[in-house]
Design a protein around this motif. Sequence first.
Motif, PDB file in Angstrom:
ATOM      1  N   ILE B 201      -3.128  -9.940 -35.469  1.00 14.93           N
ATOM      2  CA  ILE B 201      -3.697  -9.848 -36.825  1.00 14.93           C
ATOM      3  C   ILE B 201      -2.903  -8.823 -37.652  1.00 14.93           C
ATOM      4  N   LEU B 202      -2.591  -7.662 -37.031  1.00 14.33           N
ATOM      5  CA  LEU B 202      -1.818  -6.632 -37.740  1.00 14.33           C
ATOM      6  C   LEU B 202      -0.461  -7.172 -38.167  1.00 14.33           C
ATOM      7  N   LEU B 203       0.185  -7.864 -37.242  1.00 14.28           N
ATOM      8  CA  LEU B 203       1.530  -8.396 -37.507  1.00 14.28           C
ATOM      9  C   LEU B 203       1.497  -9.392 -38.676  1.00 14.28           C
ATOM     10  N   VAL B 204       0.498 -10.266 -38.658  1.00 17.58           N
ATOM     11  CA  VAL B 204       0.394 -11.279 -39.718  1.00 17.58           C
ATOM     12  C   VAL B 204       0.100 -10.603 -41.063  1.00 17.58           C
ATOM     13  N   ILE B 205      -0.771  -9.584 -41.047  1.00 17.08           N
ATOM     14  CA  ILE B 205      -1.116  -8.888 -42.300  1.00 17.08           C
ATOM     15  C   ILE B 205       0.116  -8.154 -42.851  1.00 17.08           C
ATOM     16  N   ILE B 206       0.848  -7.473 -41.970  1.00 17.22           N
ATOM     17  CA  ILE B 206       2.038  -6.730 -42.424  1.00 17.22           C
ATOM     18  C   ILE B 206       3.080  -7.715 -42.977  1.00 17.22           C
TER      19      ILE B 206
END
Lengths: 165, 696
Positions: B201-206
């Motif tokens: 989720i963090l990777l996609v948001i960044i």
Amino acid sequence: MKCIPKILSILLPLVVALFCMSGTQTDAAELSSKNTMLLLEGIEQHAMIYGEGERKVYVFVDPKCPHSQDFISMINENSKMRTMYRYYIFFYELKRFNSHDLIAAIYESAAPLQRTLEVMVGGKEMRTSNQIEPKIETKIGDIARVADEIGVSKRPYLIIAKKWD
Amino acid sequence: MYYHTPNTSRFITIIRRFRIVIITLFLLISAVALCVLRPELISSDTMFWLSESKQLQKTQQQAYSKIYVGRLSVKVPSFDEATKNTLQSLQTELEHSDGVEQVESLFSAYMIFNDQSSEESALVKALPIAQMTTPKMITFIHTFPEPYRRFVRDDFRQFHFIIHSKKPIQIDRMNISYPYEYSEPMVKAELSHYLWYVGIILLVIIAMSQIIFKNFIAALGAISVTVITLIWTFSLIYLLTGNKQIHIAMSLMVVSIAIGHYLYFYYRWHVSQFKSDPNVALEKSINRNLLPALWTLPVLIISLGSLLFADSLIVSMMSLSLMVSSAVAYIVSILFLPALLSYFTVTHPKIGLARVCYWFANQEVHYNPKLLQRFIIVSLIILVFVGIRLYTAPTLFERSVDNETMTLKVPFKEIDLSTLHKIDAFEHEFRAQNPGVVKVDSVVTLLKRVDLAYNPKNSLDEQRLLQALFFLDLYDLKQSYMDKDSLNITITLNNADHSGIIRFLESYKALPIYITDVDSLSQSSKMDKTLLLVSSLFSALFIIALVMGIIFRSSAIGLVGFASNAIPIIWFVLFMILFKFELSIEALIAMTISVGLTSDTIIHFGYKYFRSRYFGRSRKHALEIMFFYAGVPAIISASVLMIVFALLTLTHLQSLQLIGAYGAVLMLISLLSDLFILPVLLLAVDRHDTNKTMPQ
């Protein structure tokens, strides 16, 4: 092709086993279960009782028969089974083993069950005699008569009491 | 109403003045809540379903315990004596593991035979197969493959161990020398599972922040809003229900709602800086989103509220997650987010997607009403077809399983011929009515094998049954087949309909049958709740339409709300029927998430469009404004969530894989519907007179 002997080595005993077993209980079925039990109860006094279990197992063995020896070894080793079952062991001769004298010698001994275990499990040789006491002959004869009536043809031959007595 | 613009200047001034206090307060409350809450993370929903399984209650009333059935498949390079010994050691290790009751494999199997070389023996023998030499084992199993097919592959390169345990076992802590796969219903999530999802989720948001907004502020805002919403939502749920268990599907719902809410606020703040200063942009972010974001709350609460009273913990927990997270995300977006954003200024306020919005507006303003009519008629026909199909052919609810092991218990007083005949009749009928049953293994199977070795010609009579039971006692073969007062039946399924089989077992009257394996118990519970979710979902669609009609004071918009929510679901169900997917509880959960998000989008689209129309914009201009201010955040949030859901398919849990796959497909269909159908429906119900003077 190499595996054919292996397959045969497994299949052959099985086929022979299944074939030979085919007649076992058909004869016994001729007698009703109730009559069989009555007959067996009639010769209980001739049995060597092994085990303290609540369920009765009547076993016909020949002391010289290797399968009977296997069976007696198994129940001797399995103390748990002896707490569940009580074995009523009868000697019933298979003619080809010619074990009549040995059976008589065991019955004549002071502790027949102990002798049976020594002979059938321990492989101990036992001295036999041609002069058999009449009461022992009667005992062997009574057992043979009942076995014939029931249709016992194999050794070991098991009959298990239906109810807990 | 949508034409009111709330005066938020004073509100923004207060937020700016106390921003450090607000941020500190939010972070402090979140930290305290996280410390106090100590959530119990669950990646499998088995525990939830089990807690409300009527079958489990029935089973436990008989004092039978539930059984976890796991399947360990070990691949070996070749099968020789050394391999056999290693696998035999594994069998012993498994049998001695904590909680393990039974391990079925080739190394626990027996060859039952009559070892007679003459015609005068009646001694049945049972030889553990593992005691044979490897060449003999191979030959024997090739000759009599049937009882052993589920334990070993034909080439002797893969061995299967079916592990029955009272609790899930830690297979990764065992010493297994060969590559292996293990499948078992899991209950507790490893921390690593959650870290993996959080990482994704963090990777996609960044990535979204960098690619679309070209800054790190968007990622910072999204992550902080999402994390705070997660913590607050689950803390509130804990306070309301006392339940600490958090299933990953609940987390996904919260993340979806939080990102959806956040993007509308952040996006407006971001693009408004193209013409205005950050302070004005902040005010626009609040006053343009305050009402539509608020309206989503009653829509969700009223439509999903009835699910709270469902007699199902998981259903009520999931609907509560949606409702509470929507309220929390709203509060965080109007208080914490502006306080945070007030520290930043955007240097690249332009968004590349704007051109796409103008393209959509241009294409759709000249829509063909006949085409729309036809599309609606086709959708209605599909709805009728789906309804008839669901009513007449419940195969849509099938759950196809491979290499599945079910365990049952049948109470008994005495094993007699009558019991045997009943089990025989059950097996016969069970096989006849349920395709895919590979094996039904019970004490009857074993008794028949013993009797076959004893006398294969005649049917089993009472004395032979007693003799067979004696041999089972003699070789200690009974223990896995029967307990003191119950017989154990193990069923192996391959390419079978698990749901149909459970239905058969539940309705079988000739024998009292109790399901004991965890997978079937939870599936039975899911089946009980499927109808509830289907009806709740459809009632939610009607209620959403009603609430939207009230909010916009137009029955036509109410119909638009219903159609926009229903169309993706109708087409999705058609897609499932065509591609023969099962209508599982996971699909219904994905549909519920989709309804939550689509309602949000419809309200924002309707708000932007009719507000623009009210202020005298042309249909095309209103569409452009709608696409620019509501369409872009909808595209971004749907894309982000699609990626997150799609990545769930890479997990090892079937339940999550299905939610991920169905969620991703449904989000794509919903996005397409929002971009192509919803605007056209809004145009169709638009009765505003363009020539009217613009109100001041």
